[in-house]
Design a protein around this motif. Structure first.
Motif, PDB file in Angstrom:
ATOM      1  N   GLY A  17       9.008   3.819   4.799  1.00 31.64           N
ATOM      2  CA  GLY A  17       8.349   2.549   4.545  1.00 31.64           C
ATOM      3  C   GLY A  17       8.492   1.624   5.732  1.00 31.64           C
ATOM      4  O   GLY A  17       9.378   1.800   6.573  1.00 31.64           O
ATOM      5  N   GLU A  73      -4.716   6.882   0.935  1.00 33.69           N
ATOM      6  CA  GLU A  73      -4.213   5.716   0.201  1.00 33.69           C
ATOM      7  C   GLU A  73      -4.160   6.053  -1.287  1.00 33.69           C
ATOM      8  O   GLU A  73      -5.161   6.373  -1.908  1.00 33.69           O
ATOM      9  CB  GLU A  73      -5.116   4.516   0.445  1.00 33.69           C
ATOM     10  CG  GLU A  73      -4.568   3.231  -0.147  1.00 33.69           C
ATOM     11  CD  GLU A  73      -5.408   2.011   0.235  1.00 33.69           C
ATOM     12  OE1 GLU A  73      -6.030   1.429  -0.677  1.00 33.69           O
ATOM     13  OE2 GLU A  73      -5.425   1.662   1.437  1.00 33.69           O
ATOM     14  N   LYS A 111       0.863   5.421   0.525  1.00 32.68           N
ATOM     15  CA  LYS A 111       0.062   6.492   1.094  1.00 32.68           C
ATOM     16  C   LYS A 111       0.772   7.829   0.962  1.00 32.68           C
ATOM     17  O   LYS A 111       1.995   7.887   0.812  1.00 32.68           O
ATOM     18  CB  LYS A 111      -0.208   6.218   2.582  1.00 32.68           C
ATOM     19  CG  LYS A 111      -1.071   4.992   2.856  1.00 32.68           C
ATOM     20  CD  LYS A 111      -1.303   4.830   4.348  1.00 32.68           C
ATOM     21  CE  LYS A 111      -2.173   3.621   4.643  1.00 32.68           C
ATOM     22  NZ  LYS A 111      -2.409   3.468   6.102  1.00 32.68           N
ATOM     23  N   ALA A 137      -2.917   0.473  -3.835  1.00 32.83           N
ATOM     24  CA  ALA A 137      -2.792  -0.756  -3.059  1.00 32.83           C
ATOM     25  C   ALA A 137      -3.008  -1.939  -3.995  1.00 32.83           C
ATOM     26  O   ALA A 137      -3.824  -1.872  -4.922  1.00 32.83           O
ATOM     27  CB  ALA A 137      -3.803  -0.784  -1.920  1.00 32.83           C
ATOM     28  N   ARG A 140       1.668  -6.652   4.617  1.00 36.70           N
ATOM     29  CA  ARG A 140       1.896  -5.957   3.352  1.00 36.70           C
ATOM     30  C   ARG A 140       2.965  -4.886   3.535  1.00 36.70           C
ATOM     31  O   ARG A 140       3.213  -4.400   4.637  1.00 36.70           O
ATOM     32  CB  ARG A 140       0.611  -5.350   2.808  1.00 36.70           C
ATOM     33  CG  ARG A 140      -0.036  -4.310   3.704  1.00 36.70           C
ATOM     34  CD  ARG A 140      -1.344  -3.821   3.115  1.00 36.70           C
ATOM     35  NE  ARG A 140      -1.936  -2.757   3.920  1.00 36.70           N
ATOM     36  CZ  ARG A 140      -3.073  -2.136   3.614  1.00 36.70           C
ATOM     37  NH1 ARG A 140      -3.735  -2.490   2.509  1.00 36.70           N
ATOM     38  NH2 ARG A 140      -3.535  -1.180   4.368  1.00 36.70           N
ATOM     39  N   PHE A 146       0.080  -4.741  12.333  1.00 39.60           N
ATOM     40  CA  PHE A 146       0.021  -4.346  10.934  1.00 39.60           C
ATOM     41  C   PHE A 146      -0.257  -5.562  10.057  1.00 39.60           C
ATOM     42  O   PHE A 146       0.198  -6.669  10.329  1.00 39.60           O
ATOM     43  CB  PHE A 146       1.337  -3.691  10.509  1.00 39.60           C
ATOM     44  CG  PHE A 146       1.681  -2.476  11.328  1.00 39.60           C
ATOM     45  CD1 PHE A 146       1.066  -1.263  11.071  1.00 39.60           C
ATOM     46  CD2 PHE A 146       2.593  -2.558  12.367  1.00 39.60           C
ATOM     47  CE1 PHE A 146       1.370  -0.141  11.827  1.00 39.60           C
ATOM     48  CE2 PHE A 146       2.902  -1.452  13.134  1.00 39.60           C
ATOM     49  CZ  PHE A 146       2.289  -0.239  12.863  1.00 39.60           C
ATOM     50  N   VAL A 190       0.848  -1.180   0.000  1.00 40.73           N
ATOM     51  CA  VAL A 190       0.000   0.000   0.000  1.00 40.73           C
ATOM     52  C   VAL A 190       0.888   1.236   0.000  1.00 40.73           C
ATOM     53  O   VAL A 190       1.909   1.273   0.695  1.00 40.73           O
ATOM     54  CB  VAL A 190      -0.961   0.008   1.214  1.00 40.73           C
ATOM     55  CG1 VAL A 190      -0.182   0.010   2.524  1.00 40.73           C
ATOM     56  CG2 VAL A 190      -1.896   1.205   1.157  1.00 40.73           C
ATOM     57  N   ASN A 248       4.327  -1.195   3.276  1.00 43.26           N
ATOM     58  CA  ASN A 248       3.699   0.118   3.380  1.00 43.26           C
ATOM     59  C   ASN A 248       4.707   1.196   3.000  1.00 43.26           C
ATOM     60  O   ASN A 248       5.800   1.263   3.584  1.00 43.26           O
ATOM     61  CB  ASN A 248       3.227   0.364   4.813  1.00 43.26           C
ATOM     62  CG  ASN A 248       2.142  -0.597   5.244  1.00 43.26           C
ATOM     63  OD1 ASN A 248       0.966  -0.290   5.155  1.00 43.26           O
ATOM     64  ND2 ASN A 248       2.540  -1.779   5.724  1.00 43.26           N
ATOM     65  N   TYR A 249       4.344   2.035   2.046  1.00 42.54           N
ATOM     66  CA  TYR A 249       5.186   3.156   1.639  1.00 42.54           C
ATOM     67  C   TYR A 249       4.440   4.466   1.876  1.00 42.54           C
ATOM     68  O   TYR A 249       3.227   4.556   1.638  1.00 42.54           O
ATOM     69  CB  TYR A 249       5.551   3.064   0.153  1.00 42.54           C
ATOM     70  CG  TYR A 249       6.688   2.126  -0.149  1.00 42.54           C
ATOM     71  CD1 TYR A 249       7.981   2.402   0.283  1.00 42.54           C
ATOM     72  CD2 TYR A 249       6.475   0.964  -0.889  1.00 42.54           C
ATOM     73  CE1 TYR A 249       9.025   1.537   0.007  1.00 42.54           C
ATOM     74  CE2 TYR A 249       7.519   0.095  -1.177  1.00 42.54           C
ATOM     75  CZ  TYR A 249       8.786   0.391  -0.721  1.00 42.54           C
ATOM     76  OH  TYR A 249       9.829  -0.471  -0.995  1.00 42.54           O
TER      77      TYR A 249
END
Length: 359
Positions: free
Chosen positions: A242, A126, A120, A129, A230, A227, A118, A232-233
Motif C-alpha cells: 500500500g 481496479e 487493485k 474505489a 487517496r 499520485f 483504491v 492505494n492498496y
C-alpha cells in the motif's frame, strides 16, 4: 480489536527525514535534549501522576491532563524522543482528539488530506474505489509523520514534563494504594497514579499479568509526487502492499507478507531494499519506482506482534495503575486505527482522572 492469525505478517516501512516541526504555542517548549533525573538513591520523590513512556498515547495523555489542569511527569527510557518510524494514518476520531487537546491545527497545515481509497490486483486491475466523504461527509483522513506528531505533542507540554534516560526497573504497590517505581539508575518515585502507554511490550502490562505478545517507507520526490490524494492498496497471494501521499513531495509505502517466524534481524538497509523489490518485482511499476525513490538508508523491517485478549478483555487497570493504547489493546495495521484509538484512550482517561483528582 486485533485478531490473531496462524502466520505472521511483516512490514517494510521507510523512515523519512523532514525539517523540524516549528509550532508556536502559548506554553514553554520542551527541550528535546536528555534531561537526566536527579540522583535519588536514598530519597523517594512523590508525584501525583506518572506516565511511563513518551510515545503517541503517552504524550497525548500528558497533554490532555495538562489542558485539564493536572500536571504529570513523563518517564522516557531513551535519551530523547524516539522519533523513528514512518507515518501513520489518522481518521476523524484521531483528529477530534487532537482538536480537543489543541494540537490539530499545527499538524493539518503540514499534511495532505486524503480523499479516497483504491484497491487493485497485482496486474493493475481496479477492484474497488471510493471517496471517503461520499461514505461519510465528516470523515477526515491524513497520513502524518510520526516524528512530527510526537514533537508537536511534546512542544505543548510545560518544560521538563518529560524526564529522559529514565528506564523503569521495578514496580511495587504500596499499602496505601500508591505505586513505587524504581528506575535503573536507582532513583525512586512514589506515584499516586501510574499510566503506562509504552507499547505492546510494556513492563507494567507484564506486571499486571497480561499475556506475552506474539508475532503475528517514505519515497521522496524532489519536484512533486504525482499520485492523487487517496490510499492505494494492492493485494496478491499472501502479500499486500500500500501507499498513501503524505505531502506534496513524500509518499508513505509498505509491503506486508506472511512468514512462519520473525526470521533473522537484518540491519543492512540496502539488503532490505533489495528484498522489498524482490517481493513485488512483478507488480505494477509505480510501486517499484516508489521503492527506487526511497533513500537506501531509510528502509526498515518490522515484525508485527499481537496480544490475544478474548474471550474476556483484560482489565485496563490494577489499583491505581492503568495501561493505555498498545500496552492494553494492540492492533495490527489493517484498519489504520492503532494511533487513533490510542489518542481516544488518552483523552477519555484524562477527563476521568481529572474529574476524580479535582473532586
Amino acid at each position: 480489536m486485533a485478531t490473531t492469525t496462524t502466520t505472521s505478517p511483516f512490514v517494510f516501512l521507510k523512515c523519512h527525514t523532514s525539517p523540524p516541526c516549528h509550532t508556536e504555542t502559548l506554553f514553554t517548549r520542551t527541550s528535546y535534549k536528555a534531561i537526566k533525573p536527579q540522583s535519588q538513591t536514598d530519597d523517594v520523590r512523590e508525584e501525583q501522576v506518572v506516565v511511563v513512556g513518551a510515545g503517541i498515547a503517552d504524550l497525548a495523555t500528558a497533554l490532555s491532563l495538562h489542558r485539564l489542569g493536572v500536571l504529570s511527569l513523563v518517564l522516557e527510557q531513551a535519551e530523547s524522543l524516539r522519533t523513528g518510524g514512518t507515518s501513520l494514518t489518522l481518521f476523524k476520531n484521531g483528529w477530534m482528539v487532537l482538536d480537543a487537546i489543541g494540537a490539530a491545527n499545527d499538524l493539518r497545515t503540514q499534511f495532505l488530506e486524503i480523499q479516497g481509497m483504491v484497491v487493485k490486483s497485482v496486474d493493475g486491475r481496479e477492484l474497488r474505489a471510493f471517496n471517503f466523504k461520499q461514505e461519510d461527509q465528516s470523515q477526515e483522513v491524513r497520513a502524518v509523520e510520526r516524528r512530527v506528531l510526537l514533537e508537536t505533542l511534546a512542544s505543548q507540554l510545560p518544560r521538563d514534563s518529560v524526564q529522559y534516560s529514565s528506564q523503569l526497573q521495578r514496580i511495587e504497590a504500596s499499602p496505601n494504594g500508591d505505586t513505587l517505581l524504581e528506575l535503573v539508575d536507582g532513583s525512586k518515585l512514589l506515584a499516586r497514579i501510574v499510566i503506562e502507554c509504552d507499547g505492546i511490550r510494556s513492563p507494567i502490562a507484564k506486571w499486571m499479568g497480561f499475556p506475552e505478545p506474539k508475532y503475528v517507507g517514505l519515497a521522496s520526490y524532489p519536484d512533486a509526487q504525482y499520485f492523487g490524494p487517496r490510499v492505494n492498496y494492492i493485494y496478491g497471494r499472501r502479500l499486500r502492499a500500500g501507499f498513501v501521499p503524505v505531502s506534496p513531495t513524500k509518499v508513505y509505502w509498505f509491503i506486508c507478507f506472511n512468514s512462519p517466524s520473525p526470521g533473522p534481524t537484518i540491519t543492512d538497509s540496502l539488503e532490505l531494499k533489495k528484498q522489498a523489490k524482490e517481493l513485488v518485482k512483478n507488480w505494477p511499476s509505480e510501486l517499484l519506482n516508489m521503492v527506487d525513490s526511497t533513500p537506501d538508508d531509510t528502509v526498515i523491517k518490522t515484525p508485527l506482534v499481537d496480544r490475544w485478549l478474548w474471550p474476556a478483555i483484560s482489565p485496563a487497570s490494577a489499583g491505581r495503575v492503568v495501561v493505555v493504547g498498545d500496552a492494553w489493546h494492540p492492533m495490527t495495521p489493517n484498519l489504520g486505527q492503532g494511533a487513533c484509538c490510542a489518542l481516544e484512550d488518552s483523552v477519555v482517561l484524562a477527563k476521568k482522572l481529572a474529574r476524580a483528582i479535582n473532586v
